[in-house]
Design an enzyme around this catalytic site. Structure first.
Site, PDB file in Angstrom:
ATOM      1  N   HIS A  48      24.993  65.819 -18.361  1.00  0.00           N
ATOM      2  CA  HIS A  48      25.351  64.902 -19.443  1.00  0.00           C
ATOM      3  C   HIS A  48      24.126  64.249 -20.077  1.00  0.00           C
ATOM      4  O   HIS A  48      24.237  63.175 -20.683  1.00  0.00           O
ATOM      5  CB  HIS A  48      26.311  63.832 -18.930  1.00  0.00           C
ATOM      6  CG  HIS A  48      27.693  64.359 -18.637  1.00  0.00           C
ATOM      7  ND1 HIS A  48      28.492  64.923 -19.598  1.00  0.00           N
ATOM      8  CD2 HIS A  48      28.398  64.406 -17.469  1.00  0.00           C
ATOM      9  CE1 HIS A  48      29.645  65.289 -19.058  1.00  0.00           C
ATOM     10  NE2 HIS A  48      29.612  64.996 -17.770  1.00  0.00           N
ATOM     11  N   ARG A  73      21.072  67.273 -11.035  1.00  0.00           N
ATOM     12  CA  ARG A  73      22.442  67.744 -11.270  1.00  0.00           C
ATOM     13  C   ARG A  73      22.385  68.880 -12.294  1.00  0.00           C
ATOM     14  O   ARG A  73      22.065  68.654 -13.459  1.00  0.00           O
ATOM     15  CB  ARG A  73      23.344  66.622 -11.782  1.00  0.00           C
ATOM     16  CG  ARG A  73      24.768  67.153 -12.042  1.00  0.00           C
ATOM     17  CD  ARG A  73      25.798  66.063 -12.150  1.00  0.00           C
ATOM     18  NE  ARG A  73      25.636  65.222 -13.334  1.00  0.00           N
ATOM     19  CZ  ARG A  73      26.521  64.281 -13.685  1.00  0.00           C
ATOM     20  NH1 ARG A  73      27.599  64.069 -12.936  1.00  0.00           N
ATOM     21  NH2 ARG A  73      26.317  63.547 -14.757  1.00  0.00           N
ATOM     22  N   ASP A  87      13.411  77.295  -8.062  1.00  0.00           N
ATOM     23  CA  ASP A  87      12.080  77.887  -8.190  1.00  0.00           C
ATOM     24  C   ASP A  87      11.029  76.891  -8.678  1.00  0.00           C
ATOM     25  O   ASP A  87       9.837  77.074  -8.421  1.00  0.00           O
ATOM     26  CB  ASP A  87      12.115  79.099  -9.123  1.00  0.00           C
ATOM     27  CG  ASP A  87      12.679  80.350  -8.455  1.00  0.00           C
ATOM     28  OD1 ASP A  87      12.979  80.295  -7.246  1.00  0.00           O
ATOM     29  OD2 ASP A  87      12.824  81.379  -9.139  1.00  0.00           O
ATOM     30  N   GLU A 151      35.898  65.580  -8.475  1.00  0.00           N
ATOM     31  CA  GLU A 151      36.145  64.887  -9.738  1.00  0.00           C
ATOM     32  C   GLU A 151      37.583  64.977 -10.235  1.00  0.00           C
ATOM     33  O   GLU A 151      37.873  64.476 -11.327  1.00  0.00           O
ATOM     34  CB  GLU A 151      35.200  65.441 -10.812  1.00  0.00           C
ATOM     35  CG  GLU A 151      33.739  65.352 -10.428  1.00  0.00           C
ATOM     36  CD  GLU A 151      32.803  65.790 -11.521  1.00  0.00           C
ATOM     37  OE1 GLU A 151      32.573  64.985 -12.448  1.00  0.00           O
ATOM     38  OE2 GLU A 151      32.314  66.938 -11.476  1.00  0.00           O
ATOM     39  N   ASP A 177      35.311  61.207 -14.334  1.00  0.00           N
ATOM     40  CA  ASP A 177      36.224  62.346 -14.466  1.00  0.00           C
ATOM     41  C   ASP A 177      37.463  62.159 -13.596  1.00  0.00           C
ATOM     42  O   ASP A 177      38.570  62.543 -13.993  1.00  0.00           O
ATOM     43  CB  ASP A 177      35.509  63.646 -14.101  1.00  0.00           C
ATOM     44  CG  ASP A 177      34.595  64.132 -15.217  1.00  0.00           C
ATOM     45  OD1 ASP A 177      35.120  64.491 -16.285  1.00  0.00           O
ATOM     46  OD2 ASP A 177      33.375  64.161 -15.024  1.00  0.00           O
TER      47      ASP A 177
END
Length: 256
Positions: A48, A73, A87, A151, A177
């Site tokens: 977000h 996230r 990585d 969520e 959510d």
């Protein structure tokens, strides 16, 4: 060169309370300022917030050598997104919108090299210090921490099965959510939502998993810690900046 230890993962295993902050401003300078502010962890959000891989890398660099643990996230539960983040040196992922044990297992598999999982193999990258970390490919998973977000009601119905997935290190309640799915969009503090959150915390603890939540309202954060949440995000860089800027401006308003 040795594999870098994941302090956050160890703190969870030891049951130590961890206070964190969300970062949405996509700025290495902001991350650097926050790093010395006393927080235990900082989530670099790519779901977000308009964070892309180069800005994530710069924020990771800003946090190196500090006491704060970086968490990222991803935008989605996607092996390609995970591969790129891992990585560049990310060791802790909080995975959004996990609905089932199968989805949780898929997230874990994306963080493990074969035969333990499906992570793509590269020989030289930032995570293995450009090939200098001994036995990185065989040991990387030991320091990777997978947190899955619950969520929806569907996810909560599968909570125990999700918690039982090998490689899931912690669970995280996504209050916005979840409140929307419960029919209370924009009202995380509705009594029905708060009751579900408290019950979820108890179930996570019964399942033997650390549980976290984002709680930008101070009273909520205090209550969640009292309920037994192990790690709590108490705000965001955007929110802190907004509130401090408004408070400073109001201090110059004419006094009645």
């Amino acid at each position: 060169m040795e594999l870098r230890l994941n302090r956050f993962k160890r703190a969870l295993r030891e049951g130590r309370r961890q206070i964190g902050l969300w970062t949405q401003l996509c700025s290495a300078t902001v991350a650097e300022i926050l790093a010395d502010s006393g927080y235990d962890w900082l989530v670099i959000d790519t779901e977000h917030a308009p964070n892309e891989l180069p800005s994530v890398v710069e924020q990771l660099r800003a946090l190196e050598g500090t006491s704060v643990s970086p968490i990222v996230r991803p935008a989605w539960n996607d092996a390609v997104l995970f591969k790129r983040l891992l990585d560049v040196g990310v060791q802790t992922l909080v995975v959004p919108y996990v609905q089932s044990a199968e989805e949780a297992a898929r997230a874990v598999a994306a963080t493990r090299y074969p035969p333990l999982g499906v992570r793509g193999v590269a020989v030289t990258h930032r995570a293995n210090r450009y090939g200098r970390v001994k036995d990185y490919s065989r040991r990387a998973h030991e320091e990777i921490c997978v947190i899955v977000q619950l969520e929806t009601r569907a996810a909560l119905a599968q909570l125990e099965a999700i918690a039982a997935v090998d490689g899931v290190d912690a669970l995280f309640v996504g209050p916005s959510d979840l409140s929307a799915d419960l029919g209370h969009l924009g009202d995380n503090r509705h009594p029905d939502v708060q009751k579900v959150i408290a019950d979820t915390c108890a179930r996570c603890r019964s399942a033997g998993k650390p549980v976290g939540i984002l709680a930008p309202v101070h009273e909520d954060a205090r209550r969640f810690l009292d309920l037994g949440f192990t790690f709590v995000g108490v705000g965001s860089d955007a929110g802190v900046l907004r509130d401090a800027a408004e408070r400073l401006r109001r201090s110059f308003e004419p006094q009645p």
